[in-house]
Design a protein around this motif. Sequence first.
Motif, PDB file in Angstrom:
ATOM      1  N   ASP A   4       0.827  -1.214   0.000  1.00  0.00           N
ATOM      2  CA  ASP A   4       0.000   0.000   0.000  1.00  0.00           C
ATOM      3  C   ASP A   4       0.856   1.258   0.000  1.00  0.00           C
ATOM      4  N   SER A   5       2.016   1.174  -0.615  1.00  0.00           N
ATOM      5  CA  SER A   5       2.954   2.287  -0.658  1.00  0.00           C
ATOM      6  C   SER A   5       2.491   3.342  -1.657  1.00  0.00           C
ATOM      7  N   THR A   6       2.775   4.610  -1.353  1.00  0.00           N
ATOM      8  CA  THR A   6       2.429   5.690  -2.271  1.00  0.00           C
ATOM      9  C   THR A   6       3.582   6.059  -3.189  1.00  0.00           C
ATOM     10  N   TRP A   7       4.719   5.363  -3.073  1.00  0.00           N
ATOM     11  CA  TRP A   7       5.837   5.646  -3.967  1.00  0.00           C
ATOM     12  C   TRP A   7       5.418   5.383  -5.401  1.00  0.00           C
ATOM     13  N   GLY A   8       5.722   6.330  -6.278  1.00  0.00           N
ATOM     14  CA  GLY A   8       5.373   6.195  -7.680  1.00  0.00           C
ATOM     15  C   GLY A   8       4.074   6.878  -8.044  1.00  0.00           C
ATOM     16  N   HIS A   9       3.340   7.338  -7.074  1.00  0.00           N
ATOM     17  CA  HIS A   9       2.084   8.053  -7.305  1.00  0.00           C
ATOM     18  C   HIS A   9       2.333   9.536  -7.021  1.00  0.00           C
ATOM     19  N   SER A  10       2.314  10.348  -8.047  1.00  0.00           N
ATOM     20  CA  SER A  10       2.588  11.773  -7.887  1.00  0.00           C
ATOM     21  C   SER A  10       1.468  12.465  -7.117  1.00  0.00           C
ATOM     22  N   ALA A  50       1.732  18.798   2.718  1.00  0.00           N
ATOM     23  CA  ALA A  50       1.737  17.663   1.789  1.00  0.00           C
ATOM     24  C   ALA A  50       2.127  18.116   0.391  1.00  0.00           C
ATOM     25  N   LEU A  51       1.684  19.316  -0.008  1.00  0.00           N
ATOM     26  CA  LEU A  51       2.050  19.844  -1.316  1.00  0.00           C
ATOM     27  C   LEU A  51       3.554  20.112  -1.417  1.00  0.00           C
ATOM     28  N   ILE A  52       4.121  20.651  -0.361  1.00  0.00           N
ATOM     29  CA  ILE A  52       5.566  20.930  -0.355  1.00  0.00           C
ATOM     30  C   ILE A  52       6.366  19.628  -0.415  1.00  0.00           C
ATOM     31  N   ILE A  53       6.013  18.679   0.429  1.00  0.00           N
ATOM     32  CA  ILE A  53       6.747  17.405   0.462  1.00  0.00           C
ATOM     33  C   ILE A  53       6.575  16.645  -0.848  1.00  0.00           C
ATOM     34  N   ASP A  54       5.353  16.618  -1.385  1.00  0.00           N
ATOM     35  CA  ASP A  54       5.139  15.916  -2.654  1.00  0.00           C
ATOM     36  C   ASP A  54       5.879  16.575  -3.805  1.00  0.00           C
ATOM     37  N   THR A  55       6.024  17.896  -3.779  1.00  0.00           N
ATOM     38  CA  THR A  55       6.780  18.579  -4.809  1.00  0.00           C
ATOM     39  C   THR A  55       8.262  18.215  -4.718  1.00  0.00           C
ATOM     40  N   VAL A  56       8.784  18.137  -3.504  1.00  0.00           N
ATOM     41  CA  VAL A  56      10.186  17.741  -3.315  1.00  0.00           C
ATOM     42  C   VAL A  56      10.400  16.291  -3.765  1.00  0.00           C
ATOM     43  N   LEU A  58       8.667  14.649  -6.022  1.00  0.00           N
ATOM     44  CA  LEU A  58       8.161  14.384  -7.367  1.00  0.00           C
ATOM     45  C   LEU A  58       9.163  13.656  -8.264  1.00  0.00           C
ATOM     46  N   PRO A  59      10.440  14.039  -8.285  1.00  0.00           N
ATOM     47  CA  PRO A  59      11.374  13.286  -9.143  1.00  0.00           C
ATOM     48  C   PRO A  59      11.444  11.805  -8.784  1.00  0.00           C
ATOM     49  N   ALA A  60      11.425  11.490  -7.513  1.00  0.00           N
ATOM     50  CA  ALA A  60      11.463  10.075  -7.096  1.00  0.00           C
ATOM     51  C   ALA A  60      10.180   9.369  -7.509  1.00  0.00           C
ATOM     52  N   ASP A  61       9.044  10.040  -7.376  1.00  0.00           N
ATOM     53  CA  ASP A  61       7.770   9.419  -7.761  1.00  0.00           C
ATOM     54  C   ASP A  61       7.694   9.178  -9.267  1.00  0.00           C
ATOM     55  N   LEU A  62       8.320  10.036 -10.047  1.00  0.00           N
ATOM     56  CA  LEU A  62       8.294   9.856 -11.492  1.00  0.00           C
ATOM     57  C   LEU A  62       9.218   8.731 -11.943  1.00  0.00           C
TER      58      LEU A  62
END
Length: 85
Positions: A4-10, A50-56, A58-62
């Motif tokens: 149930d990991s969110t890695w890879g989901h932008s 959450a927006l700040i952390i997800d933006t940081v 983002l390269p890993a999620d992509l």
Amino acid sequence: MGEDSTWGHSFSSVQTAVDNGEECMIISALAAPPLLLFTIPLTLVDMSSALIIDTVMLPADLVITPSDPKLHTPRPMVCRYDYKI
């Protein structure tokens, strides 16, 4: 990372924060309207952080391929309300 990991989901944490904040505000409005004084600011802080952390992140999620592409917000939400009467 787990199933149930969110890695890879932008921006999945932002979606979780929005969904959870919406549910918590509805529950607060129905159950105890004065709680909205706490719920609304906490939701805004949660969504912005959450927006700040997800933006940081983002390269890993992509780069990472998600384990389940259909799973966008896998974390259980804190506020749950059963709308059945």
